[in-house]
Design an enzyme around this catalytic site. Structure first.
Site, PDB file in Angstrom:
ATOM      1  N   LYS A  13     -75.731-125.506 -52.556  1.00  0.00           N
ATOM      2  CA  LYS A  13     -74.743-126.588 -52.423  1.00  0.00           C
ATOM      3  C   LYS A  13     -73.313-126.042 -52.461  1.00  0.00           C
ATOM      4  CE  LYS A  13     -76.248-128.807 -56.084  1.00  0.00           C
ATOM      5  NZ  LYS A  13     -77.415-128.020 -56.527  1.00  0.00           N
ATOM      6  N   ARG A  88     -76.218-136.928 -59.769  1.00  0.00           N
ATOM      7  CA  ARG A  88     -77.373-136.168 -60.225  1.00  0.00           C
ATOM      8  C   ARG A  88     -78.468-137.067 -60.773  1.00  0.00           C
ATOM      9  NH1 ARG A  88     -75.543-130.917 -60.478  1.00  0.00           N
ATOM     10  NH2 ARG A  88     -76.397-129.572 -62.043  1.00  0.00           N
ATOM     11  N   ARG A 127     -78.208-114.535 -59.387  1.00  0.00           N
ATOM     12  CA  ARG A 127     -76.873-115.090 -59.143  1.00  0.00           C
ATOM     13  C   ARG A 127     -75.885-114.659 -60.236  1.00  0.00           C
ATOM     14  NH1 ARG A 127     -76.035-121.388 -57.741  1.00  0.00           N
ATOM     15  NH2 ARG A 127     -76.358-121.861 -59.935  1.00  0.00           N
ATOM     16  N   ARG A 160     -74.398-116.740 -65.813  1.00  0.00           N
ATOM     17  CA  ARG A 160     -74.060-117.927 -66.593  1.00  0.00           C
ATOM     18  C   ARG A 160     -75.000-118.104 -67.784  1.00  0.00           C
ATOM     19  NH1 ARG A 160     -73.741-122.436 -61.986  1.00  0.00           N
ATOM     20  NH2 ARG A 160     -75.082-123.438 -63.504  1.00  0.00           N
ATOM     21  N   ARG A 171     -83.790-126.477 -66.101  1.00  0.00           N
ATOM     22  CA  ARG A 171     -82.950-127.145 -65.103  1.00  0.00           C
ATOM     23  C   ARG A 171     -83.773-127.599 -63.902  1.00  0.00           C
ATOM     24  NH1 ARG A 171     -79.074-122.661 -64.185  1.00  0.00           N
ATOM     25  NH2 ARG A 171     -78.244-123.805 -62.420  1.00  0.00           N
TER      26      ARG A 171
END
Ligand code: ADP
Ligand code: ZN
Length: 213
Positions: A13, A88, A127, A160, A171
């Site tokens: 996204k 969301r 990531r 992160r 998640r």
């Protein structure tokens, strides 16, 4: 353009939104970036949001709607906006619908980025994110030029807190339960564009074609 970007964490996204901002000056609005900045600055919002985020849970709808209600009124949204990570939940989608109606703003459509689960897991564990500007890197496919330092701003590029294996799996579960139903919500609104998002370039092309009518 006025778009909603839907899709699991790691579906691309943010990457797609950044590519689209370069096309027509629409602004990217990422609730994740806004929340991470608030946590870093230690604001009231940040203090309320931090524990949910680290655990991989969603931040409560009321907090998100307070943020977005203000954000969408700002002048830089006038040319258009790309909503990345919002809405969301169904209540957020309903509140957004009411808000846009009140403001007299129409969405072009909601794009649903579909990526197979194995690919999502691979992307999320590799990531890395700049703590200062939010730029996204990947240790395998797109590492920063200097290890651990952002190409754009020199900030630290890190994994992160919510990208540990445990938080990632949490998640994805939260996504399947709370966010995946939004595809159907926008389908019923006649606004859904479902796309195979293995390649972000292809996604951008499909969006441009759809916008061109
Ligand atoms: P992702 O990579 O999962 O798409 P984001 O950067 O969009 O991550 O969001 C990171 C975290 O911020 C989420 O796990 C959640 O805790 C919180 N968050 C972001 N956007 C929302 C939202 N619209 N509603 C509730 N929580 C949100
Ligand atoms: Zn940076």
């Amino acid at each position: 353009m006025r778009l909603i970007l839907l899709g699991a964490p790691g579906a691309g996204k943010g990457t797609v939104a950044k590519m689209l901002t370069k096309i027509d000056g629409s602004v990217q609005i990422s609730t994740g970036d806004i929340l991470r900045a608030a946590v870093k600055e230690g604001t009231e919002l940040g203090k309320k949001a931090e524990a949910y985020m680290t655990a991989g849970d969603l931040v409560p709808d009321e907090l998100i709607m307070d943020i977005m209600g203000e954000r969408l009124l700002q002048d830089d949204c006038k040319p258009g906006f790309l909503l990345d990570g919002f809405p969301r939940t169904i209540p957020q989608a309903e509140a957004l619908k009411a808000l846009l109606e009140k403001l007299g703003i129409e969405l072009d459509f909601a794009v649903n980025l579909n990526v197979p689960r194995e690919e999502i897991l691979r992307r999320l564990t590799t990531r890395r994110t700049c703590v200062d500007c939010g730029a996204i890197y990947n240790v395998i496919s797109m590492p920063p030029k200097v290890e651990g330092k952002c190409d754009k701003c020199g900030g630290d590029v890190v994994q992160r807190d919510d990208e540990t294996e445990e938080a990632i799996s949490k998640r994805l579960d939260v996504y399947n339960e709370k966010t995946a139903p939004l595809a159907n919500f926008y389908k019923e609104e006649g606004l859904l564009l479902d796309i195979d998002a293995t390649s972000s370039d292809d996604v951008v092309k499909a969006i441009q074609e759809k916008l061109a009518g």
